[in-house]
Write an enzyme that holds these catalytic residues in place. Structure first.
Site, PDB file in Angstrom:
ATOM      1  N   ASP A   1       1.221  -1.264  -0.238  1.00 33.26           N
ATOM      2  CA  ASP A   1       0.149  -0.349   0.183  1.00 33.26           C
ATOM      3  C   ASP A   1       0.666   1.684  -0.037  1.00 33.26           C
ATOM      4  O   ASP A   1       2.046   1.530   0.874  1.00 33.26           O
ATOM      5  CB  ASP A   1      -0.545  -0.320   0.931  1.00 33.26           C
ATOM      6  CG  ASP A   1      -2.114   1.206   1.114  1.00 33.26           C
ATOM      7  OD1 ASP A   1      -2.846   0.255   0.811  1.00 33.26           O
ATOM      8  OD2 ASP A   1      -1.674   2.397   0.980  1.00 33.26           O
ATOM      9  N   ILE A   2       0.234   2.286  -1.128  1.00 30.76           N
ATOM     10  CA  ILE A   2       1.141   3.582  -0.667  1.00 30.76           C
ATOM     11  C   ILE A   2       1.308   4.195   0.389  1.00 30.76           C
ATOM     12  O   ILE A   2       2.311   5.111   0.558  1.00 30.76           O
ATOM     13  CB  ILE A   2       0.625   4.549  -1.988  1.00 30.76           C
ATOM     14  CG1 ILE A   2       2.331   5.747  -2.298  1.00 30.76           C
ATOM     15  CG2 ILE A   2      -0.383   5.242  -1.890  1.00 30.76           C
ATOM     16  CD1 ILE A   2       1.294   5.934  -3.982  1.00 30.76           C
TER      17      ILE A   2
ATOM     18  N   ASN B   1     -12.939  -2.752   2.551  1.00 36.92           N
ATOM     19  CA  ASN B   1     -14.156  -1.669   2.443  1.00 36.92           C
ATOM     20  C   ASN B   1     -14.580  -1.937   1.791  1.00 36.92           C
ATOM     21  O   ASN B   1     -14.445  -1.468   0.267  1.00 36.92           O
ATOM     22  CB  ASN B   1     -13.136  -0.442   2.582  1.00 36.92           C
ATOM     23  CG  ASN B   1     -12.576  -0.026   4.138  1.00 36.92           C
ATOM     24  OD1 ASN B   1     -12.725  -0.870   5.413  1.00 36.92           O
ATOM     25  ND2 ASN B   1     -10.882   0.529   3.326  1.00 36.92           N
TER      26      ASN B   1
ATOM     27  N   GLY C   1     -15.099   3.023   3.622  1.00 35.10           N
ATOM     28  CA  GLY C   1     -13.929   4.288   3.543  1.00 35.10           C
ATOM     29  C   GLY C   1     -13.343   3.461   1.994  1.00 35.10           C
ATOM     30  O   GLY C   1     -12.136   4.384   1.677  1.00 35.10           O
TER      31      GLY C   1
ATOM     32  N   HIS D   1     -10.294  -5.188  -3.125  1.00 37.03           N
ATOM     33  CA  HIS D   1      -9.399  -5.294  -2.510  1.00 37.03           C
ATOM     34  C   HIS D   1      -9.236  -6.171  -1.515  1.00 37.03           C
ATOM     35  O   HIS D   1      -9.717  -5.451  -0.237  1.00 37.03           O
ATOM     36  CB  HIS D   1      -8.051  -4.133  -2.764  1.00 37.03           C
ATOM     37  CG  HIS D   1      -8.558  -2.954  -2.477  1.00 37.03           C
ATOM     38  ND1 HIS D   1      -9.188  -2.153  -2.820  1.00 37.03           N
ATOM     39  CD2 HIS D   1      -8.007  -2.113  -1.378  1.00 37.03           C
ATOM     40  CE1 HIS D   1      -9.868  -0.746  -3.227  1.00 37.03           C
ATOM     41  NE2 HIS D   1      -9.036  -1.266  -1.435  1.00 37.03           N
TER      42      HIS D   1
ATOM     43  N   HIS E   1      -7.070  -5.816   2.196  1.00 36.52           N
ATOM     44  CA  HIS E   1      -6.210  -4.929   3.220  1.00 36.52           C
ATOM     45  C   HIS E   1      -5.971  -6.386   4.296  1.00 36.52           C
ATOM     46  O   HIS E   1      -5.815  -6.561   4.854  1.00 36.52           O
ATOM     47  CB  HIS E   1      -6.653  -3.568   3.721  1.00 36.52           C
ATOM     48  CG  HIS E   1      -6.811  -2.669   2.498  1.00 36.52           C
ATOM     49  ND1 HIS E   1      -6.065  -1.732   2.567  1.00 36.52           N
ATOM     50  CD2 HIS E   1      -8.126  -2.772   2.464  1.00 36.52           C
ATOM     51  CE1 HIS E   1      -6.802  -0.846   2.103  1.00 36.52           C
ATOM     52  NE2 HIS E   1      -7.626  -1.156   1.887  1.00 36.52           N
TER      53      HIS E   1
HETATM   54  P1  AMP Z   1      -9.861   1.706  -0.060  1.00 36.40           P
HETATM   55  O1  AMP Z   1      -9.508   2.918   0.584  1.00 36.40           O
HETATM   56  O2  AMP Z   1     -10.366   0.703   1.035  1.00 36.40           O
HETATM   57  O3  AMP Z   1     -10.297   1.268  -1.545  1.00 36.40           O
HETATM   58  O4  AMP Z   1      -8.155   1.182   0.016  1.00 36.40           O
HETATM   59  C1  AMP Z   1      -6.935   1.560  -1.182  1.00 36.40           C
HETATM   60  C2  AMP Z   1      -5.971   1.349  -1.211  1.00 36.40           C
HETATM   61  O5  AMP Z   1      -5.427   1.949  -1.886  1.00 36.40           O
HETATM   62  C3  AMP Z   1      -5.298   2.373   0.073  1.00 36.40           C
HETATM   63  O6  AMP Z   1      -4.864   1.807   1.187  1.00 36.40           O
HETATM   64  C4  AMP Z   1      -4.003   3.913  -0.308  1.00 36.40           C
HETATM   65  O7  AMP Z   1      -3.830   3.759  -0.037  1.00 36.40           O
HETATM   66  C5  AMP Z   1      -3.963   1.821  -1.811  1.00 36.40           C
HETATM   67  N1  AMP Z   1      -3.411   3.090  -2.574  1.00 36.40           N
HETATM   68  C6  AMP Z   1      -3.757   3.938  -3.457  1.00 36.40           C
HETATM   69  N2  AMP Z   1      -3.144   4.396  -4.735  1.00 36.40           N
HETATM   70  C7  AMP Z   1      -2.369   3.544  -4.407  1.00 36.40           C
HETATM   71  C8  AMP Z   1      -1.225   3.082  -5.685  1.00 36.40           C
HETATM   72  N3  AMP Z   1      -1.089   4.276  -6.354  1.00 36.40           N
HETATM   73  N4  AMP Z   1      -0.169   2.537  -4.189  1.00 36.40           N
HETATM   74  C9  AMP Z   1      -0.714   1.381  -4.026  1.00 36.40           C
HETATM   75  N5  AMP Z   1      -1.786   1.537  -2.296  1.00 36.40           N
HETATM   76  C10 AMP Z   1      -2.669   2.799  -3.475  1.00 36.40           C
END
Ligand code: AMP
Length: 112
Positions: free
Chosen positions: A29-30, A85, A91, A98, A100
């Site tokens: 995760d970024i 989520n 959120g 995906h 987490h």
């Molecule tokens: P959600 O909020 O459950 O939809 O999770 C989306 C996740 O994607 C968040 O934890 C973000 O930090 C992560 N995210 C967004 N953009 C990127 C990216 N380019 N590379 C890796 N993770 C990302």
């Protein structure tokens, strides 16, 4: 129109890929919320759990077993959390389902 995670899978957007097979891939995760924060993502888009069909059951199960294997590889023997989520109240920010995988520190319950 590709989702963010499809672009990552296709290497159009860089990521730290930690796992890949024919069904799913996993990236760091970024914006990590714990020492381990990995996203396990199906290659075929399911937007969210409420859009999943019976035919997605195998894919969904696979995401969880892969998350468990990555957790074991990372030595998360003390525990870890898997979170999906679904929808704005939970959120969700990326409409491509995906899992987490979060661990490496003590996690509070209930989540915020
Ligand atoms: P959600 O909020 O459950 O939809 O999770 C989306 C996740 O994607 C968040 O934890 C973000 O930090 C992560 N995210 C967004 N953009 C990127 C990216 N380019 N590379 C890796 N993770 C990302």
């Amino acid at each position: 129109m590709k989702t963010l995670f499809q672009k990552i899978a296709d290497r159009e957007i860089p990521s730290k890929m930690v796992y890949e097979d024919e069904i799913c891939f996993a990236i760091e995760d970024i914006n990590p919320q714990a020492p381990t924060h990995i996203l396990v993502i199906p290659k075929r888009v399911i937007s969210r759990l409420s859009a999943a069909m019976d035919s997605d059951a195998g894919t969904l199960g696979h995401l969880l077993t892969v998350a468990g294997k990555i957790a074991a590889e990372r030595g998360l023997s003390g525990g870890f959390r898997t979170v999906i989520n679904s929808g704005p109240d939970a959120g969700e920010t990326v409409p491509h389902l995906h899992v987490h995988l979060i661990g490496g520190r003590k996690l509070a319950w209930p989540p915020g």
